[in-house]
Design a protein around this motif. Structure first.
Motif, PDB file in Angstrom:
ATOM      1  N   MET A 114       0.844  -1.195   0.000  1.00 14.16           N
ATOM      2  CA  MET A 114       0.000   0.000   0.000  1.00 14.16           C
ATOM      3  C   MET A 114       0.877   1.242   0.000  1.00 14.16           C
ATOM      4  N   ASP A 115       0.557   2.157  -0.875  1.00 14.08           N
ATOM      5  CA  ASP A 115       1.264   3.429  -0.971  1.00 14.08           C
ATOM      6  C   ASP A 115       0.387   4.503  -0.356  1.00 14.08           C
ATOM      7  N   THR A 116       0.839   5.087   0.757  1.00 16.12           N
ATOM      8  CA  THR A 116       0.061   6.113   1.448  1.00 16.12           C
ATOM      9  C   THR A 116       0.829   7.411   1.489  1.00 16.12           C
ATOM     10  N   ARG A 117       0.176   8.470   1.057  1.00 17.83           N
ATOM     11  CA  ARG A 117       0.780   9.798   1.081  1.00 17.83           C
ATOM     12  C   ARG A 117      -0.025  10.676   2.020  1.00 17.83           C
ATOM     13  N   THR A 118       0.665  11.354   2.922  1.00 20.92           N
ATOM     14  CA  THR A 118      -0.010  12.246   3.857  1.00 20.92           C
ATOM     15  C   THR A 118       0.224  13.685   3.436  1.00 20.92           C
ATOM     16  N   GLY A 119      -0.706  14.541   3.787  1.00 21.71           N
ATOM     17  CA  GLY A 119      -0.556  15.940   3.421  1.00 21.71           C
ATOM     18  C   GLY A 119      -1.604  16.800   4.084  1.00 21.71           C
ATOM     19  N   THR A 120      -1.599  18.070   3.734  1.00 16.16           N
ATOM     20  CA  THR A 120      -2.554  19.038   4.262  1.00 16.16           C
ATOM     21  C   THR A 120      -3.062  19.900   3.115  1.00 16.16           C
ATOM     22  N   ALA A 121      -4.359  20.001   3.014  1.00 15.19           N
ATOM     23  CA  ALA A 121      -4.991  20.888   2.041  1.00 15.19           C
ATOM     24  C   ALA A 121      -5.505  22.117   2.775  1.00 15.19           C
ATOM     25  N   THR A 122      -5.439  23.263   2.139  1.00 11.68           N
ATOM     26  CA  THR A 122      -5.885  24.511   2.755  1.00 11.68           C
ATOM     27  C   THR A 122      -7.107  25.046   2.025  1.00 11.68           C
ATOM     28  N   THR A 123      -8.164  25.325   2.782  1.00 11.99           N
ATOM     29  CA  THR A 123      -9.413  25.802   2.204  1.00 11.99           C
ATOM     30  C   THR A 123      -9.364  27.318   2.003  1.00 11.99           C
ATOM     31  N   PRO A 124     -10.318  27.887   1.266  1.00 10.84           N
ATOM     32  CA  PRO A 124     -10.321  29.344   1.062  1.00 10.84           C
ATOM     33  C   PRO A 124     -10.387  30.155   2.348  1.00 10.84           C
ATOM     34  N   ASP A 125     -10.969  29.602   3.435  1.00 11.81           N
ATOM     35  CA  ASP A 125     -11.022  30.376   4.679  1.00 11.81           C
ATOM     36  C   ASP A 125      -9.808  30.120   5.577  1.00 11.81           C
ATOM     37  N   GLY A 126      -8.804  29.428   5.038  1.00 12.66           N
ATOM     38  CA  GLY A 126      -7.564  29.208   5.774  1.00 12.66           C
ATOM     39  C   GLY A 126      -7.534  27.965   6.633  1.00 12.66           C
ATOM     40  N   THR A 127      -8.603  27.190   6.639  1.00 14.13           N
ATOM     41  CA  THR A 127      -8.631  25.960   7.423  1.00 14.13           C
ATOM     42  C   THR A 127      -7.735  24.908   6.783  1.00 14.13           C
ATOM     43  N   ARG A 128      -6.924  24.241   7.589  1.00 12.38           N
ATOM     44  CA  ARG A 128      -6.047  23.167   7.108  1.00 12.38           C
ATOM     45  C   ARG A 128      -6.711  21.824   7.345  1.00 12.38           C
ATOM     46  N   LEU A 129      -6.717  20.993   6.313  1.00  7.32           N
ATOM     47  CA  LEU A 129      -7.330  19.669   6.373  1.00  7.32           C
ATOM     48  C   LEU A 129      -6.248  18.614   6.218  1.00  7.32           C
ATOM     49  N   ALA A 130      -6.026  17.837   7.272  1.00  2.51           N
ATOM     50  CA  ALA A 130      -5.048  16.748   7.212  1.00  2.51           C
ATOM     51  C   ALA A 130      -5.675  15.561   6.494  1.00  2.51           C
TER      52      ALA A 130
ATOM     53  N   THR B 152      -7.271  21.889  11.335  1.00  2.00           N
ATOM     54  CA  THR B 152      -7.393  23.101  12.144  1.00  2.00           C
ATOM     55  C   THR B 152      -8.424  22.900  13.252  1.00  2.00           C
ATOM     56  N   ARG B 153      -8.010  23.139  14.487  1.00  2.00           N
ATOM     57  CA  ARG B 153      -8.850  22.823  15.648  1.00  2.00           C
ATOM     58  C   ARG B 153      -9.961  23.846  15.861  1.00  2.00           C
ATOM     59  N   ARG B 154      -9.693  25.101  15.557  1.00  2.00           N
ATOM     60  CA  ARG B 154     -10.689  26.157  15.754  1.00  2.00           C
ATOM     61  C   ARG B 154     -10.879  26.930  14.450  1.00  2.00           C
ATOM     62  N   PRO B 155     -11.525  26.312  13.473  1.00  2.00           N
ATOM     63  CA  PRO B 155     -11.737  26.995  12.190  1.00  2.00           C
ATOM     64  C   PRO B 155     -12.742  28.137  12.342  1.00  2.00           C
ATOM     65  N   PRO B 156     -12.723  29.101  11.431  1.00  2.00           N
ATOM     66  CA  PRO B 156     -13.633  30.245  11.552  1.00  2.00           C
ATOM     67  C   PRO B 156     -15.080  29.915  11.229  1.00  2.00           C
ATOM     68  N   ASP B 157     -15.334  28.776  10.628  1.00  2.00           N
ATOM     69  CA  ASP B 157     -16.674  28.438  10.159  1.00  2.00           C
ATOM     70  C   ASP B 157     -16.904  26.946  10.362  1.00  2.00           C
ATOM     71  N   MET B 158     -18.024  26.579  10.985  1.00  2.00           N
ATOM     72  CA  MET B 158     -18.356  25.169  11.168  1.00  2.00           C
ATOM     73  C   MET B 158     -19.732  24.829  10.587  1.00  2.00           C
ATOM     74  N   THR B 159     -20.211  25.643   9.654  1.00  2.00           N
ATOM     75  CA  THR B 159     -21.508  25.389   9.049  1.00  2.00           C
ATOM     76  C   THR B 159     -21.449  24.178   8.130  1.00  2.00           C
ATOM     77  N   ARG B 160     -22.622  23.681   7.767  1.00  2.00           N
ATOM     78  CA  ARG B 160     -22.711  22.580   6.818  1.00  2.00           C
ATOM     79  C   ARG B 160     -22.109  22.989   5.477  1.00  2.00           C
ATOM     80  N   ALA B 161     -22.292  24.254   5.087  1.00  2.00           N
ATOM     81  CA  ALA B 161     -21.737  24.728   3.819  1.00  2.00           C
ATOM     82  C   ALA B 161     -20.216  24.662   3.824  1.00  2.00           C
ATOM     83  N   SER B 162     -19.603  24.977   4.958  1.00  2.00           N
ATOM     84  CA  SER B 162     -18.138  24.936   5.026  1.00  2.00           C
ATOM     85  C   SER B 162     -17.637  23.507   4.889  1.00  2.00           C
ATOM     86  N   ALA B 163     -18.371  22.550   5.439  1.00  2.00           N
ATOM     87  CA  ALA B 163     -17.971  21.140   5.329  1.00  2.00           C
ATOM     88  C   ALA B 163     -18.038  20.665   3.890  1.00  2.00           C
TER      89      ALA B 163
END
Length: 299
Positions: free
Chosen positions: A1-17, A78-89
Motif C-alpha cells: 500500500m502506498d500512502t501519502r499524507t498531506g494538508t490541504a488549505t481551504t479558502p477560509d484558511g482551514t487546514r485539512l489533514a 485546524t482545531r478552531r476553524p472560523p466556520d463550522m456550518t454545513r456549507a463549510s464542510a
C-alpha cells in the motif's frame, strides 16, 4: 500500500489533514467497461480519519484509491476553524478533490455527520459525485434538542483518560481511543467542545429533504439494526427512483407505459451494529459496499 499524507488549505484558511491511499497494484484483468472512481471517506462528529483503518485494507484490496481526512475542527486539521456550518464542510470536500487533482466524479462514503456532508456535496455539486454510501446518515430534521444531547455526551467523557485502555472501555471502540492525543496528564480529545456544538447547530434548525431531492447519483443507505437512524427515514429516502433516461423522479408512481430502472437509493440494515456500523461490523459493511460498487462500476 502506498500512502501519502498531506494538508490541504481551504479558502477560509482551514487546514485539512489527509491520507491518500493507493492500492498495491491494479487489477490485472479488469472487467471490460468497469471503472473505479476514487473513494473519499468522511468520519462523523468528534471522530477522526483513523476510524476507517479496519475497512481501509478491504477497500484497497478491491482496487480502489481511498482518501481519508480529518474534518475541520477534528484531529490533525485546524482545531478552531472560523466556520463550522454545513456549507463549510461541503466546501472542504471540493477543496480536497481539487487539491489532490482527483479524477471526477468520485464516490463519497460517509458516516453520521460525514454522511450528511457527503449527500449535501452531491446535491450542490452533482458533477463531482459518482455515487454515495451513507452510514447512519440522512436528511431528517429539524432536531432542536441535538446540541443539548451532544453537549451532554461530550461532557460525560471523563477526560483526561488515564490510559488508552480506559478510553476504549468508555468510548466502546479502540478506534475512538486512537483519536486522542497524549499529554503529560493523560489522553485528551483532539477537538474543542464549542466547535463540536457549532458543527451540529445547523441540524437543530432545519431538515434537508430539499437537498436530498436534488441528489441524482445512485446511493446506498446503511443503518445499524441498533443504530440511531430510524426506519421511517430510510424508507422515505428509498422512494427516490430514476427514470431510465437518467432524470430523477421523487416518489412518482410507476406506470406500465413509463418503465423505471432499479431504485436510485438502496438500503441495507447491518445486524449486530449500532451507530458506528463501520466499527461494529467493518466486514459486513464492506460486503454491502462492495456489492453496491460492483454493480455501479459495471453499469
Amino acid at each position: 500500500m502506498d500512502t501519502r499524507t498531506g494538508t490541504a488549505t481551504t479558502p477560509d484558511g482551514t487546514r485539512l489533514a489527509y491520507r491518500d491511499h493507493h492500492a498495491p497494484a491494479p487489477d490485472p484483468e479488469p472487467i471490460p467497461g468497469s471503472r473505479r472512481p476514487p473513494l473519499l471517506l468522511l468520519h462523523g462528529l468528534a471522530g477522526h480519519m483513523g476510524e476507517w483503518d479496519d475497512m481501509l485494507p478491504l477497500l484497497l484490496a478491491d482496487g480502489h484509491r481511498v482518501i481519508t481526512y480529518d474534518a475541520r475542527g477534528h484531529g490533525a486539521s485546524t482545531r478552531r476553524p472560523p466556520d463550522m456550518t454545513r456549507a463549510s464542510a461541503v466546501g472542504d470536500v471540493t477543496t480536497l478533490i481539487e487539491e489532490l487533482s482527483l479524477p471526477t466524479p468520485v464516490t463519497l462514503l460517509g458516516q453520521s455527520l460525514g454522511g450528511h456532508t457527503a449527500f449535501l456535496t452531491a446535491a450542490a455539486h452533482p458533477h463531482l459525485v459518482d455515487s454515495l454510501i451513507l452510514i447512519e446518515a440522512g436528511p431528517a430534521g429539524p432536531s432542536p434538542g441535538l446540541p443539548t444531547e451532544i453537549a451532554a455526551w461530550l461532557d460525560s467523557w471523563p477526560t483526561p483518560f488515564t490510559s488508552l485502555s480506559s478510553a476504549t472501555a468508555f468510548l466502546g471502540h479502540e478506534a475512538w481511543a486512537r483519536g486522542l492525543e497524549e499529554r503529560e496528564d493523560g489522553h485528551h480529545p483532539r477537538w474543542d467542545r464549542d466547535t463540536m456544538l457549532a458543527a451540529v447547530a445547523d441540524l437543530a434548525t432545519r431538515a434537508y429533504w430539499s437537498e436530498w431531492d436534488r441528489v441524482t447519483c445512485p446511493t446506498l443507505v446503511v443503518r445499524g439494526v441498533n443504530g440511531t437512524m430510524g426506519e421511517a427515514e430510510t424508507t422515505r429516502m428509498a422512494r427516490k427512483t430514476q427514470m431510465r433516461t437518467g432524470s430523477p423522479s421523487q416518489a412518482r408512481p410507476q406506470s406500465p407505459s413509463l418503465p423505471h430502472s432499479p431504485p436510485l437509493t438502496r438500503t441495507e440494515v447491518i445486524e449486530d451494529a449500532g451507530h458506528d456500523v463501520h466499527l461494529d461490523q467493518p466486514r459486513r459493511l464492506h460486503a454491502a459496499v462492495r456489492t453496491f460498487l460492483a454493480k455501479r462500476n459495471t453499469a
